[in-house]
Design an enzyme around this catalytic site. Structure first.
Site, mmCIF file in Angstrom:
data_model
loop_
_atom_site.group_PDB
_atom_site.id
_atom_site.type_symbol
_atom_site.label_atom_id
_atom_site.label_comp_id
_atom_site.label_asym_id
_atom_site.label_seq_id
_atom_site.Cartn_x
_atom_site.Cartn_y
_atom_site.Cartn_z
ATOM 1 N N GLY A 39 -37.727 62.506 -56.397
ATOM 2 C CA GLY A 39 -36.738 61.435 -56.510
ATOM 3 C C GLY A 39 -35.610 61.788 -57.445
ATOM 4 O O GLY A 39 -34.559 61.148 -57.442
ATOM 5 N N ILE A 41 -33.185 62.573 -60.822
ATOM 6 C CA ILE A 41 -32.646 61.711 -61.868
ATOM 7 C C ILE A 41 -32.404 60.306 -61.334
ATOM 8 O O ILE A 41 -32.713 59.304 -61.982
ATOM 9 C CB ILE A 41 -31.330 62.296 -62.418
ATOM 10 N N ALA A 184 -19.087 54.744 -64.668
ATOM 11 C CA ALA A 184 -20.164 53.893 -64.173
ATOM 12 C C ALA A 184 -21.352 53.847 -65.128
ATOM 13 O O ALA A 184 -21.884 52.774 -65.427
ATOM 14 C CB ALA A 184 -20.606 54.377 -62.793
ATOM 15 N N VAL A 270 -20.133 60.720 -71.256
ATOM 16 C CA VAL A 270 -18.848 61.407 -71.101
ATOM 17 C C VAL A 270 -18.851 62.404 -69.945
ATOM 18 O O VAL A 270 -18.139 63.397 -69.969
ATOM 19 C CB VAL A 270 -18.451 62.118 -72.411
ATOM 20 N N GLY A 271 -19.653 62.117 -68.920
ATOM 21 C CA GLY A 271 -19.634 62.974 -67.741
ATOM 22 C C GLY A 271 -20.909 63.783 -67.575
ATOM 23 O O GLY A 271 -21.854 63.662 -68.355
ATOM 24 N N ASP A 311 -24.787 66.818 -56.499
ATOM 25 C CA ASP A 311 -23.973 66.938 -57.716
ATOM 26 C C ASP A 311 -23.534 68.361 -58.031
ATOM 27 O O ASP A 311 -22.500 68.561 -58.673
ATOM 28 C CB ASP A 311 -24.733 66.376 -58.922
ATOM 29 N N ALA A 319 -25.550 59.388 -55.506
ATOM 30 C CA ALA A 319 -26.787 59.666 -54.784
ATOM 31 C C ALA A 319 -26.595 59.583 -53.276
ATOM 32 O O ALA A 319 -27.130 60.408 -52.526
ATOM 33 C CB ALA A 319 -27.874 58.686 -55.231
ATOM 34 N N HIS A 444 -19.866 31.384 -42.394
ATOM 35 C CA HIS A 444 -19.527 30.433 -43.459
ATOM 36 C C HIS A 444 -20.753 29.599 -43.810
ATOM 37 O O HIS A 444 -21.481 29.178 -42.909
ATOM 38 C CB HIS A 444 -18.398 29.514 -42.990
#
Length: 465
Positions: A39, A41, A184, A270-271, A311, A319, A444
């Protein structure tokens, strides 16, 4: 003797395990190498457990405002240890689910560190660097993800300066907190702790929070954060962290002037940095740029038979992007012709309070590309469902090409917008125009009606504002 596989995947995160499943579905014999947790991080220390934490904060927030709904609740309290335990339990449950999926799809899992060891070869080692398996694969998929970035002199130490891992499992309630970075990760933790009564200060290098978002949306969100008591310092940088026995004094520089803020804890957000070290790339033709692996539209590297996803291939670090790339890689390996992923159609979601979600171009980016625009906006205050929910603060913004009617971008802030945005994502993927959205009947009363109204507003046809 090396074990033979059609596909060897290194990394069991949302990109790697999805690639393994899809390859198996396509008839391939698959091995998955994971060094820590199935799974990755996302499931263990990111997407899933943070949403569990934020849900607890949301419930506490609702209880605190129960009188607004005609309900009396006295002396509401929270137990941080139980909030953390619930979060970890959710993560553990999902991790077991991934293990079940591996067995269901007959994927052979190897627990250890995987690295390239020659043409089509992967060696798996344990924590003591002892070889525990040798594998051969006709194709290899690299999906090792990324880790938190550390700035020299401002590194996380796990005690006074936290990375996302420590921030997710606090031993006790922190009374004051400084968050470095308002992307984020940073803004979600800031929102979580702020909701639980922590004195939160956010420092952001750019001129606004969540700088990748549309400027109008990020400014709207910032006003809401500040209204909730969060302190935000933009256009500033943390120059130094002076550590005390049980607190930290941050030296912050803004417009050439310095100020000091003393807090109990600091979160570094910070990234991230791609995990490409130790993969054995040195003996291959795999190319890196700014630390990320270069791939083509089928996720192939410059080395035949080696793919990279997620990544380690760069932004956006999401993800769902990694999972989709995993599917593309697996289908290409199996001889298929998968559609290339359009990065501009990848949605981004931030689960703070209020939530923020977007897809496509911001207003500024669209103008820079030379588009003539039609822009629509609809406030949550004009939506019956939002008002009934007690969530009247929010905005839906849509951006269209005035010449063709193409949806260029959609940007939302407010309750449940991370669910609403998918309607616009489908619209972009299907290349729908303003006419398609206008002709769609929205139910609605729902929050989704604001999507319709925003499109109508772009063309001067809004009905409820």
């Amino acid at each position: 003797m090396a074990e033979q596989f059609d596909v060897v995947v290194i990394g069991g995160g949302p990109g790697g395990y999805v690639a393994a499943i899809r390859a198996s579905q396509l008839g391939k014999k698959v091995a998955l190498v994971e060094r820590e947790h199935l799974g990755g991080i996302c499931l263990n220390w990111g997407c899933i457990p943070t949403k569990a934490l934020l849900r607890s904060a949301e419930v506490f927030h609702l209880i605190q405002h129960s009188a607004d709904y005609g309900i009396s609740v006295k002396d509401a309290k929270f137990d941080m240890s139980k909030i953390v335990a619930r979060s970890r339990g959710v993560s553990e449950q999902m991790k077991k689910g991934i293990g079940f999926l591996m067995k269901k799809h007959k994927v052979t899992v190897f627990e250890g560190f995987g690295a390239l060891a020659g043409k089509g070869k992967v060696v798996v080692k344990d924590k003591d660097k002892k070889t525990i398996a040798e594998l051969e694969g006709k194709a290899i998929i690299l999906a090792t993800g990324a880790r938190a970035r550390n700035i020299p002199g401002l590194e996380a130490d796990g005690k006074l300066v936290w990375s996302y891992r420590e921030a997710m499992v606090p031993a006790e309630t922190t009374y004051s907190l400084l968050v470095m970075g308002s992307g984020a990760i940073g803004i979600e933790f800031a929102s979580f702790y702020n909701t639980l009564g922590v004195d939160v200060t956010v420092v952001e290098l750019q001129d606004r929070v969540m700088p990748v978002e549309d400027e109008e949306i990020s400014k709207f969100a910032q006003k809401q954060f500040e209204k909730q008591g969060m302190k935000i310092i933009t256009g500033a940088v943390v120059k130094e962290l002076k550590k005390g026995k049980n607190n930290v004094t941050a030296v912050i520089e803004k417009d050439g002037k310095k100020q000091e803020i003393t807090v109990d804890r600091v979160i570094s957000a910070v990234g991230i940095v791609a995990n490409t070290e130790g993969l054995g790339l040195e003996g291959t033709k795999v190319k890196l740029e700014h630390g990320r692996i270069i791939v083509d539209s089928n996720c192939q590297t410059n080395e035949a038979g080696i793919y990279a996803i997620g990544d380690i291939t760069g932004a956006p670090w999401l993800a769902h992007k990694a999972s989709h790339e995993g599917t593309i890689a697996a289908e290409h390996i199996a001889g298929g012709h998968p559609h290339a992923m359009k990065r501009e159609n990848i949605p981004g979601c931030t689960y703070c309070n209020p939530q923020v979600a977007s897809v496509g171009l911001t207003e500024k980016a669209a103008k820079e590309k030379g588009y003539e625009l039609k822009i629509g906006r609809f406030p949550f205050m004009g939506n019956g469902k939002a008002v009934a929910l007690g969530e009247p603060e929010g905005l839906v913004k849509t951006i269209f090409d005035a010449k063709t009617g193409e949806l260029l971008g959609a940007h939302l802030v407010g309750a449940e917008v991370t669910e609403l945005v998918q309607g616009f994502v489908i619209g972009k993927q299907a290349e729908l125009t303003e006419a398609d959205f206008m002709a769609t009947v929205f139910p609605h009363p729902t929050l989704s009606e604001m999507m319709h109204e925003s499109v109508l507003d772009a063309y001067g046809r809004a009905l409820h504002i």
